[in-house]
Design an enzyme around this catalytic site. Structure first.
Site, mmCIF file in Angstrom:
data_model
loop_
_atom_site.group_PDB
_atom_site.id
_atom_site.type_symbol
_atom_site.label_atom_id
_atom_site.label_comp_id
_atom_site.label_asym_id
_atom_site.label_seq_id
_atom_site.Cartn_x
_atom_site.Cartn_y
_atom_site.Cartn_z
ATOM 1 C CG HIS A 67 -61.037 -0.306 15.636
ATOM 2 N ND1 HIS A 67 -61.347 -1.607 15.205
ATOM 3 C CD2 HIS A 67 -60.574 -0.914 17.100
ATOM 4 C CE1 HIS A 67 -61.160 -2.648 16.012
ATOM 5 N NE2 HIS A 67 -60.945 -2.167 17.141
ATOM 6 C CG ASP A 180 -62.484 -5.912 18.478
ATOM 7 O OD1 ASP A 180 -62.316 -4.540 18.345
ATOM 8 O OD2 ASP A 180 -61.496 -6.496 18.630
ATOM 9 C CD GLU A 212 -57.454 -1.581 17.465
ATOM 10 O OE1 GLU A 212 -57.009 -1.768 18.761
ATOM 11 O OE2 GLU A 212 -58.000 -2.604 16.839
ATOM 12 C CD GLU A 213 -58.888 -5.536 15.817
ATOM 13 O OE1 GLU A 213 -57.864 -6.155 16.216
ATOM 14 O OE2 GLU A 213 -59.903 -5.527 16.209
ATOM 15 C CG ASP A 235 -61.307 -1.545 20.891
ATOM 16 O OD1 ASP A 235 -62.122 -2.572 20.583
ATOM 17 O OD2 ASP A 235 -60.507 -1.349 20.436
ATOM 18 C CG HIS A 329 -59.898 -10.634 17.854
ATOM 19 N ND1 HIS A 329 -58.400 -10.540 17.870
ATOM 20 C CD2 HIS A 329 -60.416 -9.381 18.164
ATOM 21 C CE1 HIS A 329 -58.261 -9.117 17.938
ATOM 22 N NE2 HIS A 329 -59.452 -8.704 18.096
#
Length: 372
Positions: A67, A180, A212-213, A235, A329
């Site tokens: 992603h 990410d 995706e997130e 990922d 994150h």
């Protein structure tokens, strides 16, 4: 052309793109794919797809995806004072928000800002040790009032990303926001470069996906068009070599790409992936034959698109490769260039296999434990 893992990764990390606002990354991915691929397209959601290998209608179809979007924020309200209230897009770590530098995609260009924090000299009790609730946070762009903020190009819905340009650390580690999943996007471009002049017995579809997130399902229109026989996602996964996670698992940076046995997210989404043993064997055998280090992972709390892809169409066998990443994150994620290069090598080896080596159909006998 010689593919540079670090240069490619850093160029992608310098771009900003929260969910639903992936165009800058998509433009780079599409341009790179168009240099070599047989067929490249971008769908209405913004997913970028490139086809390599066999043109035969009955060729086995392998879809490899990662992603493009990153976690971030969106402006919810402009206060009369010019400060900005915001909402999370995806799951940025709330504990890291106060004091963070951010980039806002204004109407006329990027604007820098920071997430405010109560002056430590005046903070009392828990205010000194506990992060404020999201609705108590604000972004400061230096505007003197609401009209000034609007003149600067801010409006409700303005995308906001964390700011931390990529840096090199020791031992082939890098630190940045958005590892990410720009790590996965870099892997796609590395595989694309490797496959550009290689005849393949199968059709390989490389997919740079969106959202995706946010909802984990932005890739769904692609698989309904491509109809893959097998899908492999790329990922990140939390690296458990830091002092706070050493008892959780043995997944570590610089020890190879992770092969997911299970991931699962039970907080609202209630989905995940249990990789079929036959696919685990395929991945581990291929890695072993090519001297590529890998490490198994079981990751509750983690979810990727495979959780939904596997139940589409007639059922799509799925596997997931995970690049270990520290401080996920947050504005300062850390991962290994070595692990990324190993991921590219493994995916390239898989793409070069013959159709007979892909265990598409389920096993009819007793399940056998995967082994290299």
């Amino acid at each position: 052309m010689t593919f540079s893992v670090q240069e490619t990764l850093f160029s992608l990390l310098r771009l900003n793109g929260i969910s639903g606002h992936e165009n800058s990354i998509a433009n780079v991915m599409q341009h790179a794919f168009e240099q070599q691929a047989k067929d490249v397209w971008r769908d209405r959601l913004g997913n970028v797809v490139a086809r390599y290998g066999s043109d035969k209608p009955d060729a086995l179809r392998l879809m490899i995806f990662a992603h493009m979007d990153e976690v971030g924020f969106m402006v919810r309200k402009i206060e009369p004072s010019g400060f900005l209230r915001f909402e999370r897009v995806g799951g940025p770590a709330q504990i890291t928000m106060p004091g963070s530098i951010v980039t806002l995609a204004g109407r006329s260009g990027d604007i820098m800002g920071c997430i405010g924090i109560k002056a430590y000299h005046f903070a009392k009790g828990d205010e000194r040790t506990q992060p404020p609730a999201l609705d108590k946070l604000w972004i400061d762009i230096g505007a003197k009032d609401k009209a000034d903020a609007e003149r600067m190009g801010i409006q409700v819905g303005t995308p906001v990303t964390l700011y931390n340009p990529p840096h090199c650390l020791g031992n082939d580690l890098v630190c940045s926001k958005a590892l990410d999943d720009r790590l996965g996007c870099t892997a796609l471009l590395g595989v694309a470069e490797a496959l550009a002049s290689t005849p393949l017995d199968i059709a390989v579809f490389l997919v740079a996906s969106v959202q995706e997130e946010f909802n984990i399902r932005g890739i769904i229109p692609v698989l309904r068009r491509v109809r893959p026989d097998l899908a492999i996602g790329i990922d990140i996964t939390p690296s458990c070599d830091t002092p706070d996670l050493q008892d959780y698992s043995d997944v570590r940076v610089n020890h190879g790409v992770g092969i997911t046995c299970l991931n699962y997210h039970g907080r609202g989404t209630l989905a995940g992936l249990i990789t079929p043993p036959r696919l685990l064997r395929m991945l581990e055998t291929t890695a072993h034959e090519n001297n590529i280090p890998v490490q198994r992972e079981v990751a509750p709390g983690v979810i990727t698109e495979t959780g939904y892809i596997q139940v589409e169409l007639d059922g799509i066998p799925c596997a997931s490769l995970s690049i270990p990443c520290r401080y996920t994150h947050s504005p300062a994620e850390v991962a290994s260039l070595r692990d990324l290069a190993d991921c590219i090598r493994l995916l390239t080896a898989l793409a070069n296999m013959s159709p007979e080596q892909f265990p598409i159909e389920p096993e009819t006998g007793a399940t056998q434990e995967a082994r290299p």
